[in-house]
Design a protein around this motif. Structure first.
Motif, PDB file in Angstrom:
ATOM      1  N   VAL A   1       0.862  -1.175   0.000  1.00 48.64           N
ATOM      2  CA  VAL A   1       0.000   0.000   0.000  1.00 48.64           C
ATOM      3  C   VAL A   1       0.903   1.230   0.000  1.00 48.64           C
ATOM      4  N   ASP A   2       0.547   2.203  -0.848  1.00 52.28           N
ATOM      5  CA  ASP A   2       1.403   3.369  -1.087  1.00 52.28           C
ATOM      6  C   ASP A   2       0.863   4.548  -0.286  1.00 52.28           C
ATOM      7  N   THR A   3       1.215   4.590   0.989  1.00 49.62           N
ATOM      8  CA  THR A   3       0.684   5.641   1.860  1.00 49.62           C
ATOM      9  C   THR A   3       1.510   5.691   3.147  1.00 49.62           C
TER      10      THR A   3
ATOM     11  N   VAL B   1       4.591  -1.843   2.521  1.00 53.33           N
ATOM     12  CA  VAL B   1       4.187  -0.432   2.431  1.00 53.33           C
ATOM     13  C   VAL B   1       5.289   0.342   1.707  1.00 53.33           C
ATOM     14  N   THR B   2       4.865   1.282   0.860  1.00 54.32           N
ATOM     15  CA  THR B   2       5.835   2.251   0.336  1.00 54.32           C
ATOM     16  C   THR B   2       5.388   3.644   0.762  1.00 54.32           C
ATOM     17  N   THR B   3       6.374   4.487   1.020  1.00 52.94           N
ATOM     18  CA  THR B   3       6.089   5.883   1.345  1.00 52.94           C
ATOM     19  C   THR B   3       7.016   6.733   0.467  1.00 52.94           C
ATOM     20  N   ASN B   4       6.761   8.006   0.474  1.00 54.38           N
ATOM     21  CA  ASN B   4       7.709   8.946  -0.142  1.00 54.38           C
ATOM     22  C   ASN B   4       7.576  10.264   0.609  1.00 54.38           C
ATOM     23  N   PRO B   5       8.464  11.226   0.369  1.00 52.48           N
ATOM     24  CA  PRO B   5       8.400  12.477   1.149  1.00 52.48           C
ATOM     25  C   PRO B   5       7.070  13.204   0.993  1.00 52.48           C
ATOM     26  N   SER B   6       6.444  13.110  -0.186  1.00 51.33           N
ATOM     27  CA  SER B   6       5.146  13.774  -0.393  1.00 51.33           C
ATOM     28  C   SER B   6       4.078  13.112   0.476  1.00 51.33           C
ATOM     29  N   LEU B   7       4.113  11.779   0.549  1.00 44.55           N
ATOM     30  CA  LEU B   7       3.109  11.065   1.354  1.00 44.55           C
ATOM     31  C   LEU B   7       3.311  11.340   2.847  1.00 44.55           C
ATOM     32  N   MET B   8       4.573  11.473   3.272  1.00 42.81           N
ATOM     33  CA  MET B   8       4.842  11.800   4.686  1.00 42.81           C
ATOM     34  C   MET B   8       4.341  13.214   4.988  1.00 42.81           C
TER      35      MET B   8
ATOM     36  N   VAL C   1      15.595   0.980   2.206  1.00 43.20           N
ATOM     37  CA  VAL C   1      15.976   2.377   1.963  1.00 43.20           C
ATOM     38  C   VAL C   1      15.667   2.751   0.508  1.00 43.20           C
ATOM     39  N   LYS C   2      14.831   3.777   0.365  1.00 45.27           N
ATOM     40  CA  LYS C   2      14.405   4.202  -0.971  1.00 45.27           C
ATOM     41  C   LYS C   2      15.336   5.307  -1.455  1.00 45.27           C
ATOM     42  N   VAL C   3      15.905   5.085  -2.637  1.00 47.94           N
ATOM     43  CA  VAL C   3      16.967   5.954  -3.159  1.00 47.94           C
ATOM     44  C   VAL C   3      16.577   6.421  -4.563  1.00 47.94           C
TER      45      VAL C   3
ATOM     46  N   PRO D   1       9.390   1.526 -11.179  1.00 46.76           N
ATOM     47  CA  PRO D   1       8.965   2.294 -12.348  1.00 46.76           C
ATOM     48  C   PRO D   1       7.594   2.919 -12.088  1.00 46.76           C
ATOM     49  N   PHE D   2       7.433   4.197 -12.482  1.00 49.94           N
ATOM     50  CA  PHE D   2       6.216   4.963 -12.166  1.00 49.94           C
ATOM     51  C   PHE D   2       5.248   4.957 -13.358  1.00 49.94           C
ATOM     52  N   ILE D   3       4.308   4.048 -13.357  1.00 57.35           N
ATOM     53  CA  ILE D   3       3.402   3.897 -14.502  1.00 57.35           C
ATOM     54  C   ILE D   3       2.529   5.135 -14.735  1.00 57.35           C
ATOM     55  N   GLY D   4       1.812   5.559 -13.684  1.00 57.66           N
ATOM     56  CA  GLY D   4       0.825   6.634 -13.841  1.00 57.66           C
ATOM     57  C   GLY D   4       1.447   7.936 -14.324  1.00 57.66           C
ATOM     58  N   ARG D   5       2.619   8.252 -13.782  1.00 56.83           N
ATOM     59  CA  ARG D   5       3.237   9.525 -14.180  1.00 56.83           C
ATOM     60  C   ARG D   5       3.679   9.487 -15.640  1.00 56.83           C
ATOM     61  N   ILE D   6       4.010   8.285 -16.151  1.00 55.71           N
ATOM     62  CA  ILE D   6       4.327   8.173 -17.586  1.00 55.71           C
ATOM     63  C   ILE D   6       3.040   8.316 -18.392  1.00 55.71           C
TER      64      ILE D   6
ATOM     65  N   ALA E   1       5.996  -2.169  -9.357  1.00 59.99           N
ATOM     66  CA  ALA E   1       5.275  -1.188 -10.186  1.00 59.99           C
ATOM     67  C   ALA E   1       4.642  -0.142  -9.279  1.00 59.99           C
ATOM     68  N   ALA E   2       4.962   1.130  -9.561  1.00 60.41           N
ATOM     69  CA  ALA E   2       4.512   2.230  -8.698  1.00 60.41           C
ATOM     70  C   ALA E   2       3.712   3.237  -9.506  1.00 60.41           C
ATOM     71  N   SER E   3       3.215   4.245  -8.787  1.00 58.38           N
ATOM     72  CA  SER E   3       2.379   5.279  -9.417  1.00 58.38           C
ATOM     73  C   SER E   3       1.206   4.615 -10.133  1.00 58.38           C
ATOM     74  N   ILE E   4       0.565   3.724  -9.418  1.00 59.71           N
ATOM     75  CA  ILE E   4      -0.568   2.979  -9.974  1.00 59.71           C
ATOM     76  C   ILE E   4      -1.848   3.758  -9.697  1.00 59.71           C
ATOM     77  N   ARG E   5      -2.648   3.940 -10.736  1.00 61.01           N
ATOM     78  CA  ARG E   5      -3.823   4.810 -10.605  1.00 61.01           C
ATOM     79  C   ARG E   5      -5.138   4.057 -10.685  1.00 61.01           C
ATOM     80  N   THR E   6      -5.130   2.866 -11.308  1.00 64.22           N
ATOM     81  CA  THR E   6      -6.408   2.166 -11.535  1.00 64.22           C
ATOM     82  C   THR E   6      -6.274   0.681 -11.200  1.00 64.22           C
TER      83      THR E   6
ATOM     84  N   VAL F   1       3.050  -4.709  -6.762  1.00 60.73           N
ATOM     85  CA  VAL F   1       2.385  -3.445  -7.115  1.00 60.73           C
ATOM     86  C   VAL F   1       2.232  -2.650  -5.836  1.00 60.73           C
ATOM     87  N   THR F   2       2.485  -1.349  -5.921  1.00 60.67           N
ATOM     88  CA  THR F   2       2.205  -0.500  -4.760  1.00 60.67           C
ATOM     89  C   THR F   2       1.147   0.510  -5.165  1.00 60.67           C
ATOM     90  N   CYS F   3       0.064   0.549  -4.388  1.00 63.91           N
ATOM     91  CA  CYS F   3      -1.110   1.327  -4.796  1.00 63.91           C
ATOM     92  C   CYS F   3      -1.738   2.000  -3.590  1.00 63.91           C
TER      93      CYS F   3
HETATM   94  C1  E4P Z   1       6.077   4.755  -5.149  1.00 64.16           C
HETATM   95  O1  E4P Z   1       6.913   4.303  -4.426  1.00 64.16           O
HETATM   96  C2  E4P Z   1       5.679   6.146  -5.203  1.00 64.16           C
HETATM   97  O2  E4P Z   1       5.659   6.607  -3.874  1.00 64.16           O
HETATM   98  C3  E4P Z   1       4.290   6.346  -5.726  1.00 64.16           C
HETATM   99  O3  E4P Z   1       3.766   5.163  -6.279  1.00 64.16           O
HETATM  100  C4  E4P Z   1       4.122   7.537  -6.603  1.00 64.16           C
HETATM  101  O4  E4P Z   1       2.778   7.617  -7.023  1.00 64.16           O
HETATM  102  P1  E4P Z   1       2.121   8.942  -7.617  1.00 64.16           P
HETATM  103  O5  E4P Z   1       2.636   9.135  -9.001  1.00 64.16           O
HETATM  104  O6  E4P Z   1       0.652   8.650  -7.624  1.00 64.16           O
HETATM  105  O7  E4P Z   1       2.520  10.065  -6.706  1.00 64.16           O
END
Ligand code: E4P
Length: 218
Positions: free
Chosen positions: A5-7, A25-32, A86-88, A132-137, A166-171, A186-188
């Protein structure tokens, strides 16, 4: 296929965990930031809470963009719990840091990956996961899913151990496509995972089963 879960939202992580289908779980600075978590001590404490809530891997991202900074931050993050990864970011210094973490037994997730070439670099540096960020592509009118197919094929060609996350999953359809493509993880967002539940025939069928039961037993 693993579901992350991506939160950084503890309630959503608990809800996903309660379904019994959560692998990490995956997080990123925006989610934090969305959760209002700031300051090093609070950030480390929040990661500790998340790591304690799940058995699987929890990605915690470095903020530094220089090699030394990433190493120092990554060591602190990895020390929180054994399931912290560690996410780099996929930048030159990030690849150096990935190689260092690999050599020193610290597991990593290479993030912000938008090309197969970048995914090859991540695997060569020994990343545990590549994101890899699917949704942003897709947002740019390019086909994000094709990147998943390409990376899965390339990694299979050479037996790279790096898992495709697979990240940035929207659907919910992204999730299905990732499963067909052979993504390892998948992280969603929770809402997207919950999209997999939906089918009108399930609702109609259940309503009829219960109505028929109630005719005789109601
Ligand atoms: C994955 O690790 C990223 O935190 C995340 O999937 C980015 O998703 P977004 O493009 O919806 O912000």
């Amino acid at each position: 296929m693993k579901f992350f879960v991506d939160t950084a939202n503890l309630e959503q992580i608990k809800q996903a965990f309660d379904y019994g289908i959560l692998d990490g779980v995956t997080t990123n600075p925006s989610l934090m930031a969305k959760e209002g978590i700031s300051g090093e001590a609070n950030i480390l404490e929040h990661y500790a809470k998340i790591a304690n809530m799940v058995d699987g891997d929890v990605s915690a991202e470095v903020i530094s963009t220089d090699f030394q900074g990433m190493i120092e931050e990554g060591q602190k993050l990895a020390a929180i719990a054994p399931n912290i990864v560690v996410k780099v970011p996929m930048i030159r210094e990030g690849v150096k840091a990935l190689s260092w973490f690999t050599a020193n037994g610290i597991r990593t997730n290479c993030t912000l990956v938008f090309s197969a070439g970048q995914a090859i670099l991540a695997a060569k540096a020994g990343a545990t996961y590549v994101s890899p960020f699917i949704g942003r592509i897709d947002d740019t009118t390019w086909a994000g899913m094709q990147l998943i197919y390409d990376i899965v094929e390339i990694y299979a060609n050479y037996g790279f151990a790096t898992e495709v996350l697979a990240a940035s999953i929207r659907t919910a359809n992204h999730i299905k496509e990732c499963a067909i493509a052979g993504a390892d993880v998948v992280t969603c967002p929770l809402k997207t995972i919950e999209g997999l539940f939906n089918h009108p025939l399930t609702d109609i069928g259940l309503e009829k089963f219960l109505a028929d039961y109630n005719k005789l037993n109601g």
